[in-house]
Design an enzyme around this catalytic site. Structure first.
Site, short mmCIF file in Angstrom:
data_model
loop_
_atom_site.label_atom_id
_atom_site.label_comp_id
_atom_site.label_asym_id
_atom_site.label_seq_id
_atom_site.Cartn_x
_atom_site.Cartn_y
_atom_site.Cartn_z
N SER A 127 0.83 -1.19 0.00
CA SER A 127 0.00 0.00 0.00
C SER A 127 0.87 1.25 0.00
CB SER A 127 -0.97 -0.05 1.18
OG SER A 127 -2.02 0.87 1.03
N GLU A 166 -10.00 -4.16 -5.08
CA GLU A 166 -9.42 -3.05 -4.31
C GLU A 166 -9.64 -1.70 -4.96
OE1 GLU A 166 -5.51 -3.51 -2.68
OE2 GLU A 166 -5.43 -5.62 -3.29
N HIS A 222 -7.62 -5.79 0.22
CA HIS A 222 -6.44 -4.94 0.24
C HIS A 222 -5.41 -5.47 1.25
CE1 HIS A 222 -4.03 -1.39 -0.26
NE2 HIS A 222 -4.16 -1.03 1.01
#
Length: 305
Positions: free
Chosen positions: A150, A239, A269
């Site tokens: 991320s 996502e 995610h």
């Protein structure tokens, strides 16, 4: 505690309220950090993992090894959390699995978080950590892979760009889990299982602070991609960041970068964080570990010559 394999619908049902409460724009960032650290206790490290605390690049860090390791390479892991949350605790289980499956020490960096320390603090910390691994830990740049999820995936990309531009150092590979390559881009949908648009916008603003949103260090998807090392991108099709990841992979390939791209269906995610609980997430993490291990292997072979 042994790994278990929750059915995906059960895992989703358990995780959904946790993330709705925790990653919530209405909560202060310190409270979000506390709740995530507490919930991470449900994600154990594999048996035989050895966790050692140290300082790296002037910041707290952990060096994690698992079982037998003989590789001369290392992994520098940059955790996710929108640049505002996440810690050594939240990502210890994931990093320990990478250590076990790569056969390499994994260094997890506790880089400074926004809004207390906005851009470029996290990038400065990551740069300092990599350079110390080269100068003091005895690794060549091409013996170090950089991985992150991320925001940590975006930070990994920005780090590689800075290392090449400023120092002529090219890491062995990049392993990116749902990387946030451009915080300027607004998701089309309101939320996925884990993150939501209001929270992600708050994170982007906190990280940018008074900085320049066009700076490629902040949005590495817009930066120089030519010359980057082999890169593996993993993302789930559900996502909010799926579209960004598709765009990143296309841009990397257009720039001549060797890219491996895996799109899962049915996960969420950075499901790799729940590898101890969900078998498909564990399988994805093993694939990433295999990629990182193979990227380091040529450096080992040159040493033999």
């Amino acid at each position: 505690m042994r790994d278990i394999n929750l059915p995906l619908p059960v895992a989703r049902a358990v995780l959904n309220p946790i993330f709705r409460v925790t990653l919530n724009k209405g909560l202060s960032f310190p409270m979000q950090r506390l709740l995530l650290d507490v919930s991470s206790r449900a994600q154990p490290v594999p048996e035989g993992s050895v966790v050692r605390t140290l300082r790296l690049g002037g910041r707290p860090a952990e060096r994690i090894t698992g079982g037998d390791f003989s590789s001369r390479g290392a992994v520098l892991y940059l955790h996710g959390g929108g640049y505002v949350v996440g810690s050594l605790a939240t990502h210890r289980s994931l990093a320990a699995r990478l250590a076990r499956d790569t056969g390499c020490p994994v260094y997890v960096l506790d880089y400074r978080l926004a809004p207390e320390y906005p851009f470029p603090a996290a990038l400065d910390d990551a740069e300092a950590a990599f350079l110390e691994l080269v100068s003091s830990a005895g690794y060549r740049p091409d013996q170090i892979t950089v991985s992150g999820d991320s925001a940590g995936g975006g930070l990994s990309l920005a780090l590689a760009q800075r290392l090449i531009a400023r120092h002529g150092h090219t890491p062995a590979a990049l392993g990116l889990i749902a990387p946030w390559g451009d915080p300027n881009l607004i998701p089309d949908r309101e939320r996925d299982l884990v993150i939501n648009k209001p929270w992600s916008r708050a994170c982007a603003a906190a990280y940018l602070g008074a900085g320049d949103a066009t700076d490629p260090g902040y949005a590495p998807l817009t930066g120089e991609l030519r010359g980057l090392p082999p890169t593996y991108v993993q993302v789930d099709v559900s996502e909010l960041l799926h579209g960004q990841c598709v765009d990143l992979v296309a841009a990397l390939r257009a720039a001549g970068v060797q890219v491996r791209f895996t799109e899962s269906a049915g996960l969420w995610h950075v499901a790799q964080l729940q590898a101890a609980l969900v078998a498909p997430a564990a399988a994805a993490l093993r694939e990433l570990a295999e990629f990182l291990r193979e990227a380091i292997q040529p450096a080992d072979l040159r040493d033999l010559g």
